[in-house]
Design a protein around this motif. Structure first.
Motif, PDB file in Angstrom:
ATOM      1  N   LEU A  77      -2.343  -4.799  -1.684  1.00  0.00           N
ATOM      2  CA  LEU A  77      -3.501  -5.667  -1.898  1.00  0.00           C
ATOM      3  C   LEU A  77      -4.805  -4.975  -1.512  1.00  0.00           C
ATOM      4  N   ALA A  78      -4.736  -4.042  -0.576  1.00  0.00           N
ATOM      5  CA  ALA A  78      -5.941  -3.325  -0.130  1.00  0.00           C
ATOM      6  C   ALA A  78      -6.599  -2.529  -1.260  1.00  0.00           C
ATOM      7  N   PHE A  79      -5.885  -2.274  -2.331  1.00  0.00           N
ATOM      8  CA  PHE A  79      -6.487  -1.595  -3.474  1.00  0.00           C
ATOM      9  C   PHE A  79      -7.509  -2.484  -4.194  1.00  0.00           C
ATOM     10  N   VAL A  80      -7.383  -3.810  -4.020  1.00  0.00           N
ATOM     11  CA  VAL A  80      -8.270  -4.727  -4.739  1.00  0.00           C
ATOM     12  C   VAL A  80      -8.957  -5.761  -3.848  1.00  0.00           C
ATOM     13  N   GLU A  81      -8.629  -5.774  -2.569  1.00  0.00           N
ATOM     14  CA  GLU A  81      -9.167  -6.770  -1.631  1.00  0.00           C
ATOM     15  C   GLU A  81      -9.503  -6.064  -0.319  1.00  0.00           C
ATOM     16  N   CYS A  82     -10.622  -6.427   0.305  1.00  0.00           N
ATOM     17  CA  CYS A  82     -10.994  -5.746   1.549  1.00  0.00           C
ATOM     18  C   CYS A  82     -11.068  -6.661   2.763  1.00  0.00           C
ATOM     19  N   ASP A  83     -10.907  -7.973   2.601  1.00  0.00           N
ATOM     20  CA  ASP A  83     -10.989  -8.891   3.731  1.00  0.00           C
ATOM     21  C   ASP A  83      -9.735  -8.795   4.592  1.00  0.00           C
ATOM     22  N   LEU A  84      -9.906  -8.434   5.858  1.00  0.00           N
ATOM     23  CA  LEU A  84      -8.781  -8.209   6.763  1.00  0.00           C
ATOM     24  C   LEU A  84      -7.889  -9.436   6.868  1.00  0.00           C
ATOM     25  N   ALA A  85      -8.459 -10.606   7.087  1.00  0.00           N
ATOM     26  CA  ALA A  85      -7.637 -11.809   7.237  1.00  0.00           C
ATOM     27  C   ALA A  85      -6.841 -12.098   5.964  1.00  0.00           C
ATOM     28  N   THR A  86      -7.461 -11.937   4.813  1.00  0.00           N
ATOM     29  CA  THR A  86      -6.742 -12.146   3.549  1.00  0.00           C
ATOM     30  C   THR A  86      -5.588 -11.166   3.422  1.00  0.00           C
ATOM     31  N   LEU A  87      -5.830  -9.915   3.769  1.00  0.00           N
ATOM     32  CA  LEU A  87      -4.775  -8.905   3.702  1.00  0.00           C
ATOM     33  C   LEU A  87      -3.624  -9.258   4.640  1.00  0.00           C
ATOM     34  N   VAL A  88      -3.958  -9.595   5.879  1.00  0.00           N
ATOM     35  CA  VAL A  88      -2.919  -9.895   6.878  1.00  0.00           C
ATOM     36  C   VAL A  88      -2.117 -11.125   6.476  1.00  0.00           C
ATOM     37  N   TYR A  89      -2.792 -12.189   6.100  1.00  0.00           N
ATOM     38  CA  TYR A  89      -2.063 -13.416   5.776  1.00  0.00           C
ATOM     39  C   TYR A  89      -1.279 -13.301   4.468  1.00  0.00           C
ATOM     40  N   GLY A 151     -11.062  -1.844  15.755  1.00  0.00           N
ATOM     41  CA  GLY A 151     -11.761  -0.725  15.142  1.00  0.00           C
ATOM     42  C   GLY A 151     -12.986  -1.105  14.348  1.00  0.00           C
ATOM     43  N   GLN A 152     -13.072  -2.367  13.975  1.00  0.00           N
ATOM     44  CA  GLN A 152     -14.250  -2.887  13.263  1.00  0.00           C
ATOM     45  C   GLN A 152     -14.644  -2.013  12.075  1.00  0.00           C
ATOM     46  N   GLN A 153     -13.666  -1.651  11.269  1.00  0.00           N
ATOM     47  CA  GLN A 153     -13.832  -0.851  10.045  1.00  0.00           C
ATOM     48  C   GLN A 153     -14.237   0.598  10.311  1.00  0.00           C
ATOM     49  N   ASP A 154     -14.198   1.047  11.540  1.00  0.00           N
ATOM     50  CA  ASP A 154     -14.482   2.440  11.878  1.00  0.00           C
ATOM     51  C   ASP A 154     -13.145   3.173  11.968  1.00  0.00           C
ATOM     52  N   ALA A 178      -3.462   4.880   6.796  1.00  0.00           N
ATOM     53  CA  ALA A 178      -3.205   4.644   5.373  1.00  0.00           C
ATOM     54  C   ALA A 178      -3.911   3.381   4.897  1.00  0.00           C
ATOM     55  N   ILE A 179      -3.801   2.311   5.672  1.00  0.00           N
ATOM     56  CA  ILE A 179      -4.463   1.057   5.292  1.00  0.00           C
ATOM     57  C   ILE A 179      -5.968   1.271   5.184  1.00  0.00           C
ATOM     58  N   MET A 180      -6.542   1.877   6.213  1.00  0.00           N
ATOM     59  CA  MET A 180      -7.990   2.072   6.218  1.00  0.00           C
ATOM     60  C   MET A 180      -8.428   3.086   5.167  1.00  0.00           C
ATOM     61  N   GLY A 181      -7.571   4.055   4.881  1.00  0.00           N
ATOM     62  CA  GLY A 181      -7.871   5.032   3.842  1.00  0.00           C
ATOM     63  C   GLY A 181      -7.879   4.402   2.452  1.00  0.00           C
ATOM     64  N   ILE A 182      -6.979   3.477   2.218  1.00  0.00           N
ATOM     65  CA  ILE A 182      -6.982   2.753   0.942  1.00  0.00           C
ATOM     66  C   ILE A 182      -8.240   1.899   0.837  1.00  0.00           C
ATOM     67  N   LEU A 183      -8.585   1.224   1.924  1.00  0.00           N
ATOM     68  CA  LEU A 183      -9.736   0.327   1.921  1.00  0.00           C
ATOM     69  C   LEU A 183     -11.063   1.077   1.773  1.00  0.00           C
ATOM     70  N   HIS A 184     -11.226   2.135   2.553  1.00  0.00           N
ATOM     71  CA  HIS A 184     -12.504   2.864   2.612  1.00  0.00           C
ATOM     72  C   HIS A 184     -12.250   4.361   2.692  1.00  0.00           C
ATOM     73  N   PRO A 185     -11.870   5.007   1.599  1.00  0.00           N
ATOM     74  CA  PRO A 185     -11.528   6.439   1.658  1.00  0.00           C
ATOM     75  C   PRO A 185     -12.670   7.303   2.183  1.00  0.00           C
ATOM     76  N   ASP A 186     -13.891   6.905   1.958  1.00  0.00           N
ATOM     77  CA  ASP A 186     -15.019   7.704   2.457  1.00  0.00           C
ATOM     78  C   ASP A 186     -15.196   7.581   3.958  1.00  0.00           C
ATOM     79  N   GLY A 187     -14.504   6.635   4.579  1.00  0.00           N
ATOM     80  CA  GLY A 187     -14.620   6.427   6.022  1.00  0.00           C
ATOM     81  C   GLY A 187     -13.764   7.368   6.847  1.00  0.00           C
ATOM     82  N   ILE A 188     -12.941   8.149   6.173  1.00  0.00           N
ATOM     83  CA  ILE A 188     -12.040   9.060   6.900  1.00  0.00           C
ATOM     84  C   ILE A 188     -12.839  10.253   7.403  1.00  0.00           C
TER      85      ILE A 188
END
Length: 188
Positions: A77-89, A151-154, A178-188
């Motif tokens: 889902l992280a490929f198309v959604e970025c809201d943490l709560a939505t992903l977790v639930y 981590g607050q998206q960091d 991996a999760i954060m890399g899918i969500l924000h690849p430029d954040g790595i």
């Protein structure tokens, strides 16, 4: 994996191969493979979870299977959604609501929303879900979730927090990365 191989050679096929005489049936071995299934089903968490289940039942059982399903769904889902709560639930909707893993993940979400800090939540995880198995998925996925929240998206902060929480750190750091890399690849 050796137990599952031994069981299969003895004629015990999945799902028995992952359960019988396997003290690591609730370990991180299948969970760490979840990214594969997410990448084969990007944006389709139900399919990713189903693929992860078929894989995980060969060498894991119960929460060990649920962990792989949860992570595969989240990562897909992280490929198309970025809201943490939505992903977790969404991930939690793919696993057994009566399981220890489900309860541990819900506990972390609840404790975080109550304003507890990272060390306090870590202590509660270990007190509420004790295990002598350092690969225990309930503890390790709870640590992944806690580090993700803290981590607050960091990327660096989250992965370093996961490492600092302990237990199966190569898996927790890799999976959170991996999760954060899918969500924000430029954040790595």
């Amino acid at each position: 994996y050796g137990v599952a191989r031994h069981n299969t050679l003895a004629g015990l096929y999945a799902p028995l191969s992952g359960l019988y005489n396997n003290k690591f049936h609730g370990g991180m071995g299948a969970a760490i493979r979840s990214e594969l299934w997410a990448c084969l089903a990007p944006g389709d968490p139900t399919l990713a979870a189903a693929l992860a289940r078929e894989d995980a039942c060969t060498d894991h059982a119960e929460d060990g299977i649920d962990a792989a399903m949860f992570l595969a769904a989240v990562e897909s889902l992280a490929f198309v959604e970025c809201d943490l709560a939505t992903l977790v639930y969404t991930g939690m909707s793919c696993i057994c609501p009566d399981g220890r893993l489900y309860r541990a993940l819900q506990s972390v979400m609840d404790w975080w929303s109550q304003g507890l800090d990272t060390p306090a939540i870590r202590a509660r995880i270990l007190q509420t879900y004790p295990s002598d198995n350092w690969t225990d998925v309930s503890i390790n996925l709870a640590f992944i979730l806690l580090a993700w929240l803290a981590g607050q998206q960091d990327f660096s902060k989250a992965v370093c927090t996961a490492a600092g929480l302990g237990y199966d750190t190569d898996c927790t750091c890799a999976t959170l990365g991996a999760i954060m890399g899918i969500l924000h690849p430029d954040g790595i």
